[in-house]
Design a protein around this motif. Structure first.
Motif, mmCIF file in Angstrom:
data_model
loop_
_atom_site.group_PDB
_atom_site.id
_atom_site.type_symbol
_atom_site.label_atom_id
_atom_site.label_comp_id
_atom_site.label_asym_id
_atom_site.label_seq_id
_atom_site.Cartn_x
_atom_site.Cartn_y
_atom_site.Cartn_z
ATOM 1 N N THR A 21 48.248 22.709 66.633
ATOM 2 C CA THR A 21 47.391 22.652 67.819
ATOM 3 C C THR A 21 47.573 23.926 68.631
ATOM 4 O OG1 THR A 21 46.769 21.311 69.735
ATOM 5 C CG2 THR A 21 49.121 21.519 69.285
ATOM 6 N N GLY A 22 46.522 24.303 69.360
ATOM 7 C CA GLY A 22 46.586 25.512 70.167
ATOM 8 C C GLY A 22 45.782 26.655 69.581
ATOM 9 N N VAL A 23 44.677 26.359 68.914
ATOM 10 C CA VAL A 23 43.858 27.408 68.309
ATOM 11 C C VAL A 23 43.324 28.374 69.360
ATOM 12 C CG1 VAL A 23 41.666 26.151 68.404
ATOM 13 C CG2 VAL A 23 42.072 27.796 66.550
ATOM 14 N N ILE A 24 43.269 27.946 70.611
ATOM 15 C CA ILE A 24 42.810 28.810 71.694
ATOM 16 C C ILE A 24 43.631 30.097 71.786
ATOM 17 C CG2 ILE A 24 44.260 27.597 73.389
ATOM 18 C CD1 ILE A 24 40.856 29.333 74.000
ATOM 19 N N THR A 45 44.075 29.462 57.699
ATOM 20 C CA THR A 45 44.338 28.473 56.671
ATOM 21 C C THR A 45 43.277 27.372 56.753
ATOM 22 O OG1 THR A 45 45.766 27.111 58.075
ATOM 23 C CG2 THR A 45 46.821 28.920 56.851
ATOM 24 N N LYS A 46 43.196 26.554 55.711
ATOM 25 C CA LYS A 46 42.262 25.425 55.734
ATOM 26 C C LYS A 46 42.598 24.472 56.877
ATOM 27 C CE LYS A 46 39.435 26.275 52.351
ATOM 28 N NZ LYS A 46 37.988 26.507 52.631
ATOM 29 N N ALA A 53 37.855 22.714 64.438
ATOM 30 C CA ALA A 53 36.813 21.701 64.637
ATOM 31 C C ALA A 53 37.257 20.619 65.610
ATOM 32 C CB ALA A 53 36.443 21.080 63.290
ATOM 33 N N TYR A 54 38.556 20.296 65.597
ATOM 34 C CA TYR A 54 39.076 19.286 66.518
ATOM 35 C C TYR A 54 39.076 19.788 67.961
ATOM 36 C CZ TYR A 54 40.971 16.502 62.599
ATOM 37 O OH TYR A 54 41.126 15.756 61.464
ATOM 38 N N LYS A 59 32.199 27.266 65.225
ATOM 39 C CA LYS A 59 32.162 27.224 63.768
ATOM 40 C C LYS A 59 33.104 28.298 63.224
ATOM 41 C CE LYS A 59 28.884 24.122 63.770
ATOM 42 N NZ LYS A 59 29.173 22.712 63.384
ATOM 43 N N VAL A 60 33.582 28.080 62.011
ATOM 44 C CA VAL A 60 34.490 29.046 61.386
ATOM 45 C C VAL A 60 33.840 30.423 61.322
ATOM 46 C CG1 VAL A 60 35.697 29.663 59.251
ATOM 47 C CG2 VAL A 60 35.751 27.305 60.078
#
Length: 212
Positions: A21-24, A45-46, A53-54, A59-60
């Motif tokens: 968690t923490g893609v920001i 990574t996948k 998305a969560y 979008k990627v």
């Protein structure tokens, strides 16, 4: 005749986004590096794509467009898999337990961990924004092993001395401190002066949570 000297190459940074968690943090890092005119090489990574998305509506392909170059985690023949491809180093933001463990042990089963391993063997800086809590002994041992191999484990712990008002303030401070490790001042950090900020309004313990 003397040959002309080669022009100074543009600085390059590898950015890894794994499945914690923490893609920001990874998104903000890409944004800041673009503003600083630093060439970015992104590998997700996948699990990182799934976390995106969560946690966001992006979008990627939109995240990939924020980088100068992007690669699949399965592309072990990518430029960033070789030490001959010169970079400033790598930031994994966020860094999952799986990615941390792979980097700590040299278990390079994907491009993200391979790129980090290459940076370490070339003695380039690798910063891992490890996102996990609470920790068990295996996590702590992996952090120690990664550190012994030359990585910097940087849990994105917020600082409150500059009284952040928004989530963006907290994220910016963390990314600014990460860039400090590469001697890059992005103007995101309120530097500690040894003095508290001036009071602007009456404070109370009850009101404090609403001021963050």
């Amino acid at each position: 005749m003397h040959k002309p000297l080669p022009s100074t190459p543009r600085r390059r940074m590898i950015v890894g986004i794994s499945g914690a968690t923490g893609v920001i943090y990874g998104l903000r890092l890409l944004q800041m590096l673009r503003e600083l005119d630093i060439e970015t090489h992104l590998v997700m990574t996948k699990a990182g794509e799934r976390t995106l998305a969560y946690e966001t509506d992006l979008k990627v392909r939109e995240v990939r467009a924020a980088a100068d170059c992007h690669y699949s985690d399965s592309d072990i023949g990518a430029t960033i898999a070789s030490g001959s491809f010169r970079t400033m180093g790598m930031v994994v933001a966020p860094c999952s337990v799986r990615s941390l463990s792979a980097i700590a042990t040299g278990n390079t089963d994907g491009l993200l961990s391979r790129a980090a391993d290459v940076c370490l063997k070339e003695r380039r800086r690798v910063v891992l924004l490890f996102r996990e809590a609470p920790l068990h002994a295996g996590h702590i041992r992996s952090m120690a092993a990664a550190t012994e191999n030359g990585a910097i484990v940087f849990p994105p712990v917020p600082a409150f001395y500059d009284r952040p008002q928004t989530l963006d303030d907290m994220v910016n401070h963390t990314i600014g401190r990460v860039l400090d490790l590469y001697d890059i001042d992005a103007g995101l950090v309120h530097r500690w002066s040894g003095r508290p900020p001036e009071r602007t309004e009456t404070a109370s313990i009850a009101a404090a949570p609403n001021n963050i």
